[in-house]
Design a protein around this motif. Sequence first.
Motif, PDB file in Angstrom:
ATOM      1  N   TYR A 196      14.454 -10.846  -3.449  1.00 60.49           N
ATOM      2  CA  TYR A 196      14.376  -9.420  -3.785  1.00 60.49           C
ATOM      3  C   TYR A 196      13.238  -8.756  -3.041  1.00 60.49           C
ATOM      4  O   TYR A 196      13.368  -7.639  -2.532  1.00 60.49           O
ATOM      5  N   GLU A 197      12.095  -9.435  -2.993  1.00 61.50           N
ATOM      6  CA  GLU A 197      10.957  -8.858  -2.272  1.00 61.50           C
ATOM      7  C   GLU A 197      11.231  -8.834  -0.764  1.00 61.50           C
ATOM      8  O   GLU A 197      10.891  -7.869  -0.076  1.00 61.50           O
ATOM      9  N   ALA A 198      11.841  -9.894  -0.272  1.00 60.85           N
ATOM     10  CA  ALA A 198      12.169  -9.925   1.148  1.00 60.85           C
ATOM     11  C   ALA A 198      13.101  -8.773   1.505  1.00 60.85           C
ATOM     12  O   ALA A 198      12.916  -8.085   2.517  1.00 60.85           O
ATOM     13  N   ASP A 199      14.102  -8.540   0.659  1.00 67.42           N
ATOM     14  CA  ASP A 199      15.062  -7.483   0.929  1.00 67.42           C
ATOM     15  C   ASP A 199      14.404  -6.106   0.836  1.00 67.42           C
ATOM     16  O   ASP A 199      14.673  -5.221   1.649  1.00 67.42           O
ATOM     17  N   ALA A 200      13.557  -5.918  -0.174  1.00 66.98           N
ATOM     18  CA  ALA A 200      12.887  -4.615  -0.332  1.00 66.98           C
ATOM     19  C   ALA A 200      11.956  -4.361   0.848  1.00 66.98           C
ATOM     20  O   ALA A 200      11.887  -3.242   1.373  1.00 66.98           O
ATOM     21  N   TYR A 201      11.246  -5.412   1.275  1.00 64.98           N
ATOM     22  CA  TYR A 201      10.375  -5.242   2.440  1.00 64.98           C
ATOM     23  C   TYR A 201      11.196  -4.811   3.654  1.00 64.98           C
ATOM     24  O   TYR A 201      10.824  -3.888   4.392  1.00 64.98           O
ATOM     25  N   SER A 211      10.778  -6.533 -15.383  1.00 64.35           N
ATOM     26  CA  SER A 211      10.671  -7.478 -16.502  1.00 64.35           C
ATOM     27  C   SER A 211       9.576  -8.506 -16.239  1.00 64.35           C
ATOM     28  O   SER A 211       8.912  -8.951 -17.166  1.00 64.35           O
ATOM     29  N   GLU A 212       9.373  -8.895 -14.986  1.00 62.71           N
ATOM     30  CA  GLU A 212       8.349  -9.893 -14.671  1.00 62.71           C
ATOM     31  C   GLU A 212       7.002  -9.273 -14.327  1.00 62.71           C
ATOM     32  O   GLU A 212       6.037  -9.996 -14.069  1.00 62.71           O
ATOM     33  N   GLU A 213       6.969  -7.945 -14.273  1.00 68.06           N
ATOM     34  CA  GLU A 213       5.743  -7.232 -13.928  1.00 68.06           C
ATOM     35  C   GLU A 213       5.141  -7.724 -12.613  1.00 68.06           C
ATOM     36  O   GLU A 213       3.943  -7.938 -12.489  1.00 68.06           O
ATOM     37  N   TRP A 214       6.018  -7.886 -11.629  1.00 65.28           N
ATOM     38  CA  TRP A 214       5.557  -8.287 -10.299  1.00 65.28           C
ATOM     39  C   TRP A 214       4.836  -7.126  -9.616  1.00 65.28           C
ATOM     40  O   TRP A 214       5.318  -5.991  -9.632  1.00 65.28           O
ATOM     41  N   ALA A 274       0.830  -1.210   0.000  1.00 65.19           N
ATOM     42  CA  ALA A 274       0.000   0.000   0.000  1.00 65.19           C
ATOM     43  C   ALA A 274       0.862   1.256   0.000  1.00 65.19           C
ATOM     44  O   ALA A 274       0.456   2.312  -0.483  1.00 65.19           O
ATOM     45  N   ASP A 275       2.081   1.135   0.508  1.00 62.80           N
ATOM     46  CA  ASP A 275       2.993   2.281   0.539  1.00 62.80           C
ATOM     47  C   ASP A 275       3.828   2.366  -0.744  1.00 62.80           C
ATOM     48  O   ASP A 275       4.874   3.003  -0.776  1.00 62.80           O
ATOM     49  N   GLY A 276       3.373   1.694  -1.786  1.00 67.94           N
ATOM     50  CA  GLY A 276       4.067   1.788  -3.076  1.00 67.94           C
ATOM     51  C   GLY A 276       5.267   0.879  -3.191  1.00 67.94           C
ATOM     52  O   GLY A 276       6.173   1.122  -3.991  1.00 67.94           O
ATOM     53  N   GLY A 277       5.291  -0.165  -2.416  1.00 71.53           N
ATOM     54  CA  GLY A 277       6.462  -1.049  -2.368  1.00 71.53           C
ATOM     55  C   GLY A 277       6.959  -1.489  -3.736  1.00 71.53           C
ATOM     56  O   GLY A 277       8.167  -1.476  -3.990  1.00 71.53           O
ATOM     57  N   TYR A 278       6.036  -1.866  -4.610  1.00 70.47           N
ATOM     58  CA  TYR A 278       6.468  -2.378  -5.920  1.00 70.47           C
ATOM     59  C   TYR A 278       6.726  -1.266  -6.939  1.00 70.47           C
ATOM     60  O   TYR A 278       6.994  -1.547  -8.099  1.00 70.47           O
TER      61      TYR A 278
END
Lengths: 423, 423, 423, 423
Positions: free
Chosen positions: B293-298, B254-257, B234-238
């Motif tokens: 990558y998602e774990a690290d970004a979180y 590239s994967e449009e996650w 919700a905070d724009g993570g992606y």
Amino acid sequence: MDRFRDSEALARFATDPASAYAAVRAASEALASPLSPEDTTPQSMEDASPTKWHLAHTTWFFETFVLEPRPGHRPFDPSFRVLFNSYYNTVGEQHPRPRRGLITRPSLAEVRAYRASVDERMAAVLAGAPTPEELAVIELGLHHEQQHQELMLTDLKHLFSSNPLKPVYHDAERPRIRAAKSGWLAWGGGERWIGHDGEGFAFDNEGPRHRLWLEGFELASRPVTNAEYLAFMADGGYDRPELWLSDGWATVQSEEWNAPLYWEDRDGEWWTLTLGGAEPLRPDDPVTHVSLYEADAYATWACARLPSEAEWECAAWRLPVEGNFVESGALHPSPSEHASDEHPVQMYGDVWEWTRSAYAPYPRYQPPEGAIGEYNGKFMSNQLVLRGGSCATPRSHVRETYRNFFYPHQRWQFTGIRLARDL
Amino acid sequence: MDRFRDSEALARFATDPASAYAAVRAASEALASPLSPEDTTPQSMEDASPTKWHLAHTTWFFETFVLEPRPGHRPFDPSFRVLFNSYYNTVGEQHPRPRRGLITRPSLAEVRAYRASVDERMAAVLAGAPTPEELAVIELGLHHEQQHQELMLTDLKHLFSSNPLKPVYHDAERPRIRAAKSGWLAWGGGERWIGHDGEGFAFDNEGPRHRLWLEGFELASRPVTNAEYLAFMADGGYDRPELWLSDGWATVQSEEWNAPLYWEDRDGEWWTLTLGGAEPLRPDDPVTHVSLYEADAYATWACARLPSEAEWECAAWRLPVEGNFVESGALHPSPSEHASDEHPVQMYGDVWEWTRSAYAPYPRYQPPEGAIGEYNGKFMSNQLVLRGGSCATPRSHVRETYRNFFYPHQRWQFTGIRLARDL
Amino acid sequence: MDRFRDSEALARFATDPASAYAAVRAASEALASPLSPEDTTPQSMEDASPTKWHLAHTTWFFETFVLEPRPGHRPFDPSFRVLFNSYYNTVGEQHPRPRRGLITRPSLAEVRAYRASVDERMAAVLAGAPTPEELAVIELGLHHEQQHQELMLTDLKHLFSSNPLKPVYHDAERPRIRAAKSGWLAWGGGERWIGHDGEGFAFDNEGPRHRLWLEGFELASRPVTNAEYLAFMADGGYDRPELWLSDGWATVQSEEWNAPLYWEDRDGEWWTLTLGGAEPLRPDDPVTHVSLYEADAYATWACARLPSEAEWECAAWRLPVEGNFVESGALHPSPSEHASDEHPVQMYGDVWEWTRSAYAPYPRYQPPEGAIGEYNGKFMSNQLVLRGGSCATPRSHVRETYRNFFYPHQRWQFTGIRLARDL
Amino acid sequence: MDRFRDSEALARFATDPASAYAAVRAASEALASPLSPEDTTPQSMEDASPTKWHLAHTTWFFETFVLEPRPGHRPFDPSFRVLFNSYYNTVGEQHPRPRRGLITRPSLAEVRAYRASVDERMAAVLAGAPTPEELAVIELGLHHEQQHQELMLTDLKHLFSSNPLKPVYHDAERPRIRAAKSGWLAWGGGERWIGHDGEGFAFDNEGPRHRLWLEGFELASRPVTNAEYLAFMADGGYDRPELWLSDGWATVQSEEWNAPLYWEDRDGEWWTLTLGGAEPLRPDDPVTHVSLYEADAYATWACARLPSEAEWECAAWRLPVEGNFVESGALHPSPSEHASDEHPVQMYGDVWEWTRSAYAPYPRYQPPEGAIGEYNGKFMSNQLVLRGGSCATPRSHVRETYRNFFYPHQRWQFTGIRLARDL
């Protein structure tokens, strides 16, 4: 090309930043001076960039991070902000990396005018009273420019390798020296400290200085030579999966590797490409243009392994930063005239030495705030650390704590192999 | 499906190897029992394998490494030696991995006959006087089979996710529990030992036990939940590159996650896929099917970081190996009923916890001689370590020192996030 | 497998549509009867589809275009409307073609139940008073099903070729016959008519019947044999760019073609795959599994060319539709026992004969209104016309005016070569 | 840029070949004259080539096919034989097409010297007594050079489009004209002749002249305009699969097309790129930079179809070869000032008009012997014929029988749409 032979350029920064600035900037132009406008324009692969782009991007760094925040700044050309931004999302959009070679305008002459304009304004900044923060960014910008000086050479070499005429960048006689026999040097284990302590310039990724525990190890006295690598090849090195990391073996097969990059079999004789043109492979030269995968497979074959970056740094402790750097003008790794039973040779210069260490943050590492925080931290995945600098590195650029990093499949840098083993 | 709920199966190996063998083998078949021949045949991506292949390959392991070296061995079918070899170059050729799903023959029934035949011969070996070397390989083979039991579930889940009918593997009521509030638990720094000490079974990559220096750190008391991850989204993570590793951001684009794997936005409500079918996302469940990558970004967004594997292992020291494992039958991560100010919960089971540690050899690690040496060592590049097991892991499979490893972009395992930070 | 040997099945449609319907539908099931559930599930390449999908899609055709428009229709399973839609955008969404092999559920048994259910309802329609429009769509659906019967065989052959065990679909003794010597037969030029005149069933793309001008030409009396093709190969056929269309030569290099599809060099002897298993290549058989590019290069090498579809159709005028069709049970092209100085042999059956004619609309062609309009018209680019049917085609399926079409690189159909030249 | 405005250049060849040679060669240099060395070097996609390469390759044609066969020939640079060979396998190896943009050396100046050297020797040939065979090859070489003149402009436009600065090639005021209303003009059917009769120069692919049967048809009086194409877009043209060929629809989706190439939506207003820079789209201009797929979809939407090449040629019979060619200097299609109820306008110049005709050999076509045989014949697959020339074509280059050909997805030429329909 003498202007880039000022090996003390950056060392003067603390005392005479304007002179250091001028010297580093001049070195970039000296490196580009043998090139035609055509040479500076195309991009031979996504990893590489055109010379013209390097000349502009290093200038963009100063304009964006030093001049732009100052009151009354007027950009040289507003479109350059996007065009020559490499990867700073905090600054904004970037021209897509794979299309850097399609930017025929601005011309090389216009990029030189851009450099001159920024240099003139930077001279005014330096002649005024730059803040400590500004001085820190300027110093970073000069180290940044040195990194791109090395890339200018390796990217150009890759571009020239795609031309069947095998263009020559410079004429250089390289002396013919016999490589010394390789020996093993031992270091005991125990608690050790590595990383930069904050004295003098270092990139953020070199710190914080921190403790770790090392087991005793041995390091080869010098890098692996072409002759030694040829023995690995003759022993089926590229045909034996048991020697390779799994991802390495997959790469060997998909890329159809059977020798280091730029090697060419001419009727049974190996030739290689140098910035002085194609020439028969010299067996005593350090092997170069090898991937981490090849370095690791060679080490496995030689019943050894690659060093960790901590081992390398401990072994380099207090060694003088001397060697075959860009200032020698050779622009190719060579055997050393020096040999020693006491300490390793060629730790600096010649070839970047692959370590087995993943490029990761040191304990308690924090990237800086703001755009500069994107400089190093966000690349800390999937790459490995290399140490020591190469024949294309400015001498004043490297240190004992310096961490370079590339992906394990990449070969277009002057990369090489130093063996290690457990004590 | 009760047969795979024998959570002590492998613990009995030292005293009753035949019983342990029978129990582990039966668990594989129990896992496959709800599946039709059609379900066990295709391959939904190169990373995954068909159930039929898992059933055959785990059998191949015993036939190749235990039965084949014995005098008078006659293979069940000589073609299986290539067909069901995963990646052992020392054994010989392999059927290409991306074509595992095209092997419609042998049929599932024939593979079951293959299992029965090998089991019968293995029973004879175990009833005789197996050598210590044979026992060691058999024990390894059972741990190997447990790894494939987990993959059978995650690969099947991926296969089913490609079917718009969203097939259901099993019916399971999962209790609805509120997640406890997350807290921080602190560990002091100093010299520490990690790695397996040789008592009881461990994979080669878990040793040697060795010293290292840890700085003080904090670890979250429990894994990150879906609700917490939704706040990041919700905070724009992606959409915020500054939160991501550079390779991670490239992958997002590239994967449009825009969410974890298997999440689906149905008219503004998030649903997710479980092995029990699609269901509305439960906010209290640990988030799962996230990449490194998602774990690290979180973690970056949460002003924290991922733990190193050494931190994780020190934190897990002496904790009992308990949790939501495959034997619970839930086959999906759930909140824990337990909470504690004293120690972290859900270190075991539920989700494999990404660490920031590259999967690399421990100091003085040597892979075993022969084909078994290919089991772990050659994968020590480009992957990261995960710890603690998941809801698809057999309880008797994991340990404090257990090192799982995947590539940073992979999401089809039950992977999750536990935060850490510097003290 | 006798049920698909009803070579008059479709010919009865005008007089007894219910019997024709039953016979054609039964033939599909007969073709699938030797297959296990595993065999019918995976997809070996994007061009091919699983047997299970073919069985369901042909049923979907009747359900969607005949039953659905009727009042009170209740679908067998609403999800099938998307799942088994091939490419009819007018009907709605389609399950993505490359993922047809991941649909493990519905099972083969459920698909058979789907067929039975639709057949029962179709029997009721046919026993009632179907409108002429309904009868027209039903007849089209049966021709459509016959097309998929051929694809079931060729797609299965491709799937089986990916299995190193080389599974056998059926046991068939094929008689050994000597190929007759090839001769040339001449046709004079002039104004000619081609295309279907509307008597009896034809696909929309076979009309309108129209005039054109033909120059005089010669046609080979029979298709090119393996022995003749081997002479092309021995003469460097796959190494001589001057023989190839430019796109063909690019394909030879990128695909590393050096022989027709399914050929395998076993110690200097060529083997090929048949639906009866691998066998040594028979020199007298018509060459098959060649692309348009190979057919064209062979013709150039033989100082000839491929016929146009108009030439082929004129040469086929009034020839009986006889030959080696699917009903013979051979499922592989064979030499003909017949030879003639008067007319060409093997124009029908054995191999689809590549023409040089682009698949394009005939003058004044208009696709039908509605979804059925997508059947043929939208494929009229990038493909070439083939004529005459193959050993996998039902006899009642082809005609003198029948236009099959494939892309020039495709080889998995039973395609072959008949030479032509200018008079 | 006046030198390329010699619209009669090639028409003089029969009477004064030396003057024709000089004029055509000068036109190439005139086209390149506004370009910097940087502009002439990179390659923006595999289909396009650098200006420098065009200048060299057209010169290579004369050196290889005229000078080299003469006694005593000494090549300007032996390496150019491979470097500037486009696709003539009969001549020998070629530098790989995708790497044409990496050839920074020879420089633009050296390529100009190459041109001067060959021109000097060609002048001597022409001043001597060239054989009829030599004259024929020289005339072919000049038509060849004109083809590359058009490509220089379209390739450069593509290169410039990759530069966010949108460089301007030339400044040209284009008059603002209202497009006339489009009408239909009818032609009766019957036996017709098309193809070149051998009088004057023509490419081999334009013959032999031959008979065919045409049904009556109508042709639009002028090409489709931007305004008309915008109506198609506004009516959901790019979102309605039923309007598209199947391969076209797949391309729309994979390439994410939503407008012709070079169109850009700036805040709701369409802009387009011209060689004079970016500008608001002019509604009356003929639509250009559309693929065959778009042309076909537009025609379907407009209840019409594309003409066949025979229809086009019959309609062009005896029309004067006049129109907006390269000599006008506009370098962009424009509305015509002329309108007529009697005959179609803008058949020549402005935009190449897509036909529905596959590029295939005419009846009895034989490619010439030797390397020149590779000029046209080997491309006769997968492409479609376009007619009439464009705003980038030299006026003396086209004819009523001229057949241009491109792949159906290609858009970087000045391609456009003229509608046809059945009478």
